[in-house]
Scaffold this motif. Sequence first.
Motif, PDB file in Angstrom:
ATOM      1  N   GLU A 225       1.126   4.399  -2.537  1.00 35.77           N
ATOM      2  CA  GLU A 225       1.046   5.602  -2.460  1.00 35.77           C
ATOM      3  C   GLU A 225       2.319   6.444  -2.643  1.00 35.77           C
ATOM      4  OE1 GLU A 225      -1.511   7.339  -0.591  1.00 35.77           O
ATOM      5  OE2 GLU A 225      -2.636   5.653   0.016  1.00 35.77           O
TER       6      GLU A 225
ATOM      7  N   SER B  39       0.986  -1.237  -0.033  1.00 33.87           N
ATOM      8  CA  SER B  39      -0.007  -0.007   0.067  1.00 33.87           C
ATOM      9  C   SER B  39       0.820   1.275  -0.153  1.00 33.87           C
ATOM     10  CB  SER B  39      -0.962   0.023   1.263  1.00 33.87           C
ATOM     11  OG  SER B  39      -1.735  -1.133   1.247  1.00 33.87           O
ATOM     12  N   GLU B  40       1.923   1.259   0.734  1.00 36.03           N
ATOM     13  CA  GLU B  40       2.814   2.298   0.871  1.00 36.03           C
ATOM     14  C   GLU B  40       3.799   2.713  -0.316  1.00 36.03           C
ATOM     15  OE1 GLU B  40       5.068   3.160   4.517  1.00 36.03           O
ATOM     16  OE2 GLU B  40       3.895   1.472   5.145  1.00 36.03           O
TER      17      GLU B  40
ATOM     18  N   TYR C 184     -15.826   4.967   2.629  1.00 38.74           N
ATOM     19  CA  TYR C 184     -14.745   5.592   2.976  1.00 38.74           C
ATOM     20  C   TYR C 184     -14.625   7.158   2.257  1.00 38.74           C
ATOM     21  CZ  TYR C 184     -13.555   1.519   5.354  1.00 38.74           C
ATOM     22  OH  TYR C 184     -13.718   0.359   6.131  1.00 38.74           O
TER      23      TYR C 184
ATOM     24  N   SER D 110      -4.633   4.513  -1.953  1.00 43.21           N
ATOM     25  CA  SER D 110      -4.658   3.178  -2.803  1.00 43.21           C
ATOM     26  C   SER D 110      -6.164   2.696  -2.991  1.00 43.21           C
ATOM     27  CB  SER D 110      -3.928   2.047  -2.429  1.00 43.21           C
ATOM     28  OG  SER D 110      -4.265   1.789  -0.790  1.00 43.21           O
TER      29      SER D 110
ATOM     30  N   THR E 280       9.415   8.165   5.139  1.00 47.85           N
ATOM     31  CA  THR E 280       8.950   7.184   6.203  1.00 47.85           C
ATOM     32  C   THR E 280       9.772   6.850   7.293  1.00 47.85           C
ATOM     33  OG1 THR E 280       8.670   4.807   6.046  1.00 47.85           O
ATOM     34  CG2 THR E 280       9.928   5.697   4.490  1.00 47.85           C
TER      35      THR E 280
ATOM     36  N   GLY F 215      -4.427  -1.991  -2.393  1.00 51.75           N
ATOM     37  CA  GLY F 215      -3.832  -1.617  -1.059  1.00 51.75           C
ATOM     38  C   GLY F 215      -5.323  -0.990  -0.488  1.00 51.75           C
ATOM     39  N   SER F 216      -5.126  -0.748   0.904  1.00 51.91           N
ATOM     40  CA  SER F 216      -6.335  -0.394   1.628  1.00 51.91           C
ATOM     41  C   SER F 216      -5.996   1.034   2.364  1.00 51.91           C
ATOM     42  CB  SER F 216      -6.542  -1.192   2.897  1.00 51.91           C
ATOM     43  OG  SER F 216      -6.894  -2.652   2.323  1.00 51.91           O
ATOM     44  N   THR F 217      -5.103   1.846   2.048  1.00 50.73           N
ATOM     45  CA  THR F 217      -4.890   3.182   2.592  1.00 50.73           C
ATOM     46  C   THR F 217      -5.648   4.073   1.673  1.00 50.73           C
ATOM     47  OG1 THR F 217      -3.027   3.285   1.148  1.00 50.73           O
ATOM     48  CG2 THR F 217      -2.561   2.818   3.547  1.00 50.73           C
ATOM     49  N   ALA F 218      -5.908   5.295   2.135  1.00 53.73           N
ATOM     50  CA  ALA F 218      -6.955   6.246   1.244  1.00 53.73           C
ATOM     51  C   ALA F 218      -6.484   6.328   0.243  1.00 53.73           C
ATOM     52  CB  ALA F 218      -6.995   7.433   2.199  1.00 53.73           C
TER      53      ALA F 218
END
Length: 399
Positions: free
Chosen positions: A114, A110-111, A156, A143, A280, A138-141
């Motif tokens: 992003e 996911s990162e 979401y 992605s 990061t 992925g599951s982040t906003a």
Amino acid sequence: MTTNLRQLFLEHVGQTSDNPMMLEVERAEGVYLYGPDGRRWIDLISGVSVSAVGHGNRRVIDAICAQARDYLHLMVYGEAVESPQVRYAERIASLLPDPLDTVYFVNSGSEAVEGALKLAKRYTGRTELVYYRNAYHGSTAGSLSVMGGEEYRNSYRPLLPDTRCIRFNEPGDLKYITSRTACVIIEPVQGEGGIVLSEKGYLEALRRRCDETGALLVFDEIQTGLGRTGTLYFFQQYGVVPDILCTAKAFGGGMPLGAFIAPNRIMSSLKTNPVLGHITTFGGHPVCCAAGLAALEFILSEGLMEQADAKGAQYERRLVGHPAVREIRRTGLLMGVEFGDPALTQRIVLRAVERGLMTEWFMFRDTAMRIAPPLTITPAEIDESCDILLDVLREVTGS
């Protein structure tokens, strides 16, 4: 003790569904998972393509222990010269086609996505993101904004603006990629779509369209990377090189590690305006990089990439004749076994788990079962898992 641990799991560990598998694993070795009660499962999904070199791989464990003795976290990413990062970046770049020469390490797939989306916007100065139906990134906003399944997005909203969804393997939709498009992100093999491969000529046409419009081409090879398809990355079979490559899962050798990889001229745009354009804390953790490099070298030295197709073909030969199997979609040792019916697939998968096979269905294709065991699986272990699965199919379907 077992009952108590399971109850504590439900009470204190954040859950992803109302019906977790609840398999309690005490140890794992090779392709096998072992429970405290003596139960054993053959791992047919590798933690979703993570455990490519098998569980308990001695070379990976030795690399982890050696690095842990030297140092753990030193500083936020990008400030200290850490040998495991540098060595892994140089090694992976040496195996990729030009001009993919610069690796930005992160913690997960996911990162990586992003970072790739930010990089595309920063480099092009554009805002539109083009993605595909049935895509999973992925599951982040961010992605989620390029996920091709509304069921997982709607709760979401609002997500990122200025996105456009097009159809996979549909050349007519390439017209929607324009001079407004920052990037097109695509899985060359759709994973959660049920292992759907890019059709011949499609990636070439996509590359041409991106070149014509100035859009960057992003390949998400998070599930397919590190030899699973028979080459280090699937795109290398087509001769189409992306502008940005996203990788994770097997990339860390069982440890949490991901990366987005691009030419230096593109990656350098994150350094200025603003400084720290992407940052990061734990990305490229030295222990994770040491594990990932050891896993990569193991894959190369043991010829696991070269064996992947033959091992996948062995599964195909054993399973394709059963009347319940409508289709097998496969590249290397990654396949979707299509049954054509969600209820039937669920019964097969759940019974397979009861009989000692760890497997699952797909997020966007609940009519098919995933098979993606560790690349280290032997022909005898393949036959063992096929014997169990064929017994399950006879039991569930009566044929």
